[in-house]
Structures are given as C-alpha cells and as structure tokens.
Design a protein around this motif. Structure first.
Motif: not given
Length: 136
Positions: A33-40, A81-83, A133-135
């Motif tokens: 799912x897309x998150x509010x800050x543009x990450x997933x 990258x993933x956190x 996840x942040x591209x």
C-alpha cells in the motif's frame, strides 16, 4: 500496468526481492500500500524469511507481480530500501491501509497461515512487523 514506482501500490501483488547474507536474491509476493509520505508498506511476520533477510540488509527490489511472485509482463524492477517497524505511527498506518485495501482476504491468509503453522509445527506471528519501502 505502468512501470513507474509511483504506481507500485496500484498493483494487488508486488514481488519483493530480499538478499541472503551470501548475496543470493530471494523473491516473494507481498501485498503493498502507498503511505502518506510516498513510501510503500506491507506487513509480515517477524519469523518470516523476509524479516530474517531484512535484519542484515535494507537493500530490496520491488516489481509488480502476480500472486505467485511472477513479474508482470512489461514491468520493471525498482531498487529500494526497506525498514522494519514494530510499533508507532508508521506501523499503524501500514496496518490500516493494508486492511482497507485487501479487506476480507487478510482473514483468509491469516487462517491459512495458522493452519500451515499447525501442520508444520512452526507457529509464527501474523503481521507483527511492517516493512516500509522507499524507492532509491
């Protein structure tokens, strides 16, 4: 489907590729799912192979896929990258958005995971970790 990373969350499944300590790539399908800050984000179990591999490297690749993780024809890989997150606002946001996007299907997957854990005698928690996840 378009291949722009902004459209990743428009897909039902995304192949997430994580890496073993040896550098070997391992792919598996995840809901996203897309998150509010543009990450997933997606959720997983702290006992999953994904979580174990992410514990030693945050490098991942994502690509639109089918339910078995086979990449969608014409799609491209996105480096990211993933956190892993176990609590707090991001955890709550991912949980909320996955529940809204996938609805009843999450109950089915939880039941199947419980049955699998009983059969394999290896119960692992369901969705106790979210991955952001942040591209790159």
């Amino acid at each position: 489907m378009t291949t722009d990373h902004q459209d990743l969350a428009d897909n039902k499944y995304v192949a997430l590729t994580t890496f073993r300590k040896t550098g070997e790539a391992v792919s598996s399908p995840v809901w996203i799912s897309r998150l509010d800050d543009g990450s997933f984000g997606f959720w997983t179990s702290s006992g999953s192979g994904k979580a174990k591999r992410l514990a030693h490297t945050s490098r991942v690749m994502v690509q639109p896929s089918d339910a078995r993780g086979k990449p969608t024809d014409g799609s491209t890989v996105t480096e990211a990258t993933a956190e892993m997150v176990t609590s707090g606002p991001k955890f709550d946001e991912v949980q909320r958005k996955i529940k809204a996007k996938y609805g009843y299907a999450r109950h089915v997957t939880k039941l199947l995971g419980t049955i699998s854990g009983i059969v394999k005698r290896n119960k692992i928690p369901y969705g106790d970790v979210v991955v952001v996840i942040t591209p790159t």
